[in-house]
Design a protein around this motif. Structure first.
Motif, PDB file in Angstrom:
ATOM      1  N   GLY A  11     108.269 203.816   5.802  1.00  0.00           N
ATOM      2  CA  GLY A  11     107.909 205.219   6.057  1.00  0.00           C
ATOM      3  C   GLY A  11     107.326 205.897   4.835  1.00  0.00           C
ATOM      4  N   ALA A  14     103.686 205.406   5.172  1.00  0.00           N
ATOM      5  CA  ALA A  14     103.075 205.782   6.469  1.00  0.00           C
ATOM      6  C   ALA A  14     101.948 206.791   6.259  1.00  0.00           C
ATOM      7  CB  ALA A  14     104.143 206.360   7.401  1.00  0.00           C
ATOM      8  N   THR A  20     104.296 201.354   9.952  1.00  0.00           N
ATOM      9  CA  THR A  20     105.689 200.915   9.749  1.00  0.00           C
ATOM     10  C   THR A  20     105.944 199.738  10.695  1.00  0.00           C
ATOM     11  OG1 THR A  20     106.454 202.422  11.456  1.00  0.00           O
ATOM     12  CG2 THR A  20     106.353 203.299   9.207  1.00  0.00           C
ATOM     13  N   PHE A 145     111.944 186.845   6.738  1.00  0.00           N
ATOM     14  CA  PHE A 145     113.244 186.709   7.398  1.00  0.00           C
ATOM     15  C   PHE A 145     113.668 185.241   7.286  1.00  0.00           C
ATOM     16  CE2 PHE A 145     114.227 190.753   9.133  1.00  0.00           C
ATOM     17  CZ  PHE A 145     113.023 191.372   9.388  1.00  0.00           C
ATOM     18  N   GLY A 169     112.324 206.828   4.221  1.00  0.00           N
ATOM     19  CA  GLY A 169     111.446 206.096   5.133  1.00  0.00           C
ATOM     20  C   GLY A 169     111.864 204.688   5.460  1.00  0.00           C
ATOM     21  N   THR A 170     113.165 204.506   5.735  1.00  0.00           N
ATOM     22  CA  THR A 170     113.620 203.188   6.174  1.00  0.00           C
ATOM     23  C   THR A 170     114.587 203.371   7.332  1.00  0.00           C
ATOM     24  OG1 THR A 170     114.870 201.188   5.592  1.00  0.00           O
ATOM     25  CG2 THR A 170     115.347 203.185   4.308  1.00  0.00           C
ATOM     26  N   ASP A 194     113.704 211.204   6.197  1.00  0.00           N
ATOM     27  CA  ASP A 194     113.103 210.430   7.288  1.00  0.00           C
ATOM     28  C   ASP A 194     112.935 211.383   8.471  1.00  0.00           C
ATOM     29  OD1 ASP A 194     113.373 207.056   8.286  1.00  0.00           O
ATOM     30  OD2 ASP A 194     112.770 208.687   9.630  1.00  0.00           O
ATOM     31  N   LYS A 196     112.681 210.746  11.556  1.00  0.00           N
ATOM     32  CA  LYS A 196     113.576 210.314  12.657  1.00  0.00           C
ATOM     33  C   LYS A 196     114.702 209.489  12.029  1.00  0.00           C
ATOM     34  CE  LYS A 196     109.979 208.608  14.861  1.00  0.00           C
ATOM     35  NZ  LYS A 196     109.213 207.722  15.731  1.00  0.00           N
ATOM     36  N   THR A 215     109.008 214.287   6.694  1.00  0.00           N
ATOM     37  CA  THR A 215     108.235 213.151   6.183  1.00  0.00           C
ATOM     38  C   THR A 215     108.506 212.988   4.685  1.00  0.00           C
ATOM     39  OG1 THR A 215     106.390 214.568   5.580  1.00  0.00           O
ATOM     40  CG2 THR A 215     106.368 213.622   7.824  1.00  0.00           C
TER      41      THR A 215
HETATM   42  N1  APR Z   1     107.812 209.692   6.074  1.00  0.00           N
HETATM   43  C1  APR Z   1     109.059 209.167   5.959  1.00  0.00           C
HETATM   44  N2  APR Z   1     109.585 208.284   6.855  1.00  0.00           N
HETATM   45  C2  APR Z   1     108.804 207.935   7.905  1.00  0.00           C
HETATM   46  C3  APR Z   1     107.496 208.443   8.101  1.00  0.00           C
HETATM   47  C4  APR Z   1     107.009 209.359   7.116  1.00  0.00           C
HETATM   48  N3  APR Z   1     105.779 209.892   7.219  1.00  0.00           N
HETATM   49  N4  APR Z   1     106.993 207.883   9.245  1.00  0.00           N
HETATM   50  C5  APR Z   1     107.951 207.062   9.741  1.00  0.00           C
HETATM   51  N5  APR Z   1     109.040 207.101   8.948  1.00  0.00           N
HETATM   52  C6  APR Z   1     110.308 206.378   9.097  1.00  0.00           C
HETATM   53  C7  APR Z   1     110.683 205.989  10.513  1.00  0.00           C
HETATM   54  O1  APR Z   1     111.349 207.060  11.169  1.00  0.00           O
HETATM   55  C8  APR Z   1     111.624 204.808  10.259  1.00  0.00           C
HETATM   56  O2  APR Z   1     112.965 205.244  10.120  1.00  0.00           O
HETATM   57  O3  APR Z   1     110.190 205.160   8.396  1.00  0.00           O
HETATM   58  C9  APR Z   1     111.140 204.242   8.920  1.00  0.00           C
HETATM   59  C10 APR Z   1     110.453 202.915   9.055  1.00  0.00           C
HETATM   60  O4  APR Z   1     111.414 201.976   9.502  1.00  0.00           O
HETATM   61  P1  APR Z   1     110.933 200.453   9.663  1.00  0.00           P
HETATM   62  O5  APR Z   1     109.614 200.419  10.362  1.00  0.00           O
HETATM   63  O6  APR Z   1     112.093 199.700  10.235  1.00  0.00           O
HETATM   64  O7  APR Z   1     110.660 199.978   8.160  1.00  0.00           O
HETATM   65  P2  APR Z   1     111.699 199.474   7.100  1.00  0.00           P
HETATM   66  O8  APR Z   1     113.031 200.129   7.294  1.00  0.00           O
HETATM   67  O9  APR Z   1     111.051 199.604   5.773  1.00  0.00           O
HETATM   68  O10 APR Z   1     111.830 197.904   7.479  1.00  0.00           O
HETATM   69  C11 APR Z   1     112.597 197.119   6.613  1.00  0.00           C
HETATM   70  O11 APR Z   1     111.974 195.153   7.852  1.00  0.00           O
HETATM   71  O12 APR Z   1     110.306 193.977   8.889  1.00  0.00           O
HETATM   72  C12 APR Z   1     111.090 194.032   7.766  1.00  0.00           C
HETATM   73  O13 APR Z   1     110.588 193.220   5.635  1.00  0.00           O
HETATM   74  C13 APR Z   1     110.256 194.211   6.554  1.00  0.00           C
HETATM   75  O14 APR Z   1     110.632 195.588   4.616  1.00  0.00           O
HETATM   76  C14 APR Z   1     110.659 195.580   6.035  1.00  0.00           C
HETATM   77  C15 APR Z   1     112.059 195.731   6.569  1.00  0.00           C
END
Ligand code: APR
Length: 230
Positions: A11, A14, A20, A145, A169-170, A194, A196, A215
């Motif tokens: 995130g 993003a 994401t 993974f 953002g995770t 985050d 969401k 965000t």
């Molecule tokens: N700002 C902040 N957060 C955001 C934004 C934004 N503009 N847009 C989306 N998000 C949030 C979403 O709400 C979500 O909670 O970012 C998060 C993204 O989550 P994931 O897509 O699961 O990414 P991440 O948590 O980094 O995944 C972890 O999974 O696939 C593996 O190795 C890969 O490093 C990755 C790991």
């Protein structure tokens, strides 16, 4: 200076236009993550995996750090900032952050597929048949993974010394990265930015948690004001 430790995820990038992993019903650029980001996926179809990361690398080279990355770099004037990121992009570094640990590897590096210590800078496509100095197929320097996370221990040590922890953002779903927040000292405030925010068990068991449902760029702008009041 107080130690401010950041745990960032997809995130964070993003707003730089990088997708994401789990916002698009579990598909990453149209692929199941396990198809392109697992050791089994690599063994089953190395050409697909190489092509997938070649596309990600080309996209990254056209992306720019966003305001959120810049705000984190600016915070280094006031705090001893260390970033632990799950992201494989170099946007934190390009924004000026000095101390970045990549838990899941780096898109702009390649490595030998039989000797993980043979790592090379990589700004071009990796093709099937391209080999490292020991003659084995080159692969992206990404932690897939099913593979170990070599930087986990230094990352946990950083979190254990944090005066302030900021999670950005995770979805807090992927281990062991998601467990890092548990290493924070009991009296360390934890800010989770985050739009969401995940409300899973991992997050719910965190003490001193302040959720900022915005965000990265908006949340960091308001958090920076709050932190500089201290
Ligand atoms: N700002 C902040 N957060 C955001 C934004 C934004 N503009 N847009 C989306 N998000 C949030 C979403 O709400 C979500 O909670 O970012 C998060 C993204 O989550 P994931 O897509 O699961 O990414 P991440 O948590 O980094 O995944 C972890 O999974 O696939 C593996 O190795 C890969 O490093 C990755 C790991």
């Amino acid at each position: 200076m107080k130690k401010l430790v950041v745990l960032s995820g997809a995130g964070m990038s993003a707003e730089s236009g990088l997708k994401t992993f789990r916002d698009a019903d579990g598909l990453w650029e149209g692929h199941d993550v396990m198809e392109v980001a697992s050791i089994e996926g690599w063994q089953q179809n190395p050409a697909l995996v190489l092509d997938f990361y070649n596309q990600r690398r080309r996209q990254l080279l056209t992306a720019q750090p966003n305001i959120g990355h810049q705000l984190l770099a600016d915070l280094e004037q006031h705090f001893d900032v260390s970033i632990v990121t799950q992201n494989v992009d170099d946007l934190h570094e390009r924004a000026g952050s000095q101390k970045v640990i990549h838990l899941h590897g780096q898109l702009l590096e390649s490595k030998s597929s039989i000797d993980g210590d043979l790592i090379y800078p990589c700004h071009q496509d990796i093709e099937l048949g391209q080999t490292c100095e020991s003659g084995s197929q080159l692969r992206p320097n990404i932690v897939w993974f099913g593979e170990m996370v070599p930087m986990l221990e230094p990352a946990a040590k950083l979190v254990a010394q944090a005066d302030i922890l900021v999670i950005i953002g995770t979805s807090m779903q992927v281990y062991p990265a998601a467990s890092l927040a548990n290493f924070a000292p009991v009296d360390t405030p934890i800010y989770y930015i985050d739009p969401k925010p995940a409300i899973n068990e991992t997050v719910q068991q965190l003490t001193n948690l302040v959720v900022i449902a915005e965000t990265a760029s908006q949340g960091l702008a308001s958090l920076k004001e709050k932190l500089l009041e201290i």
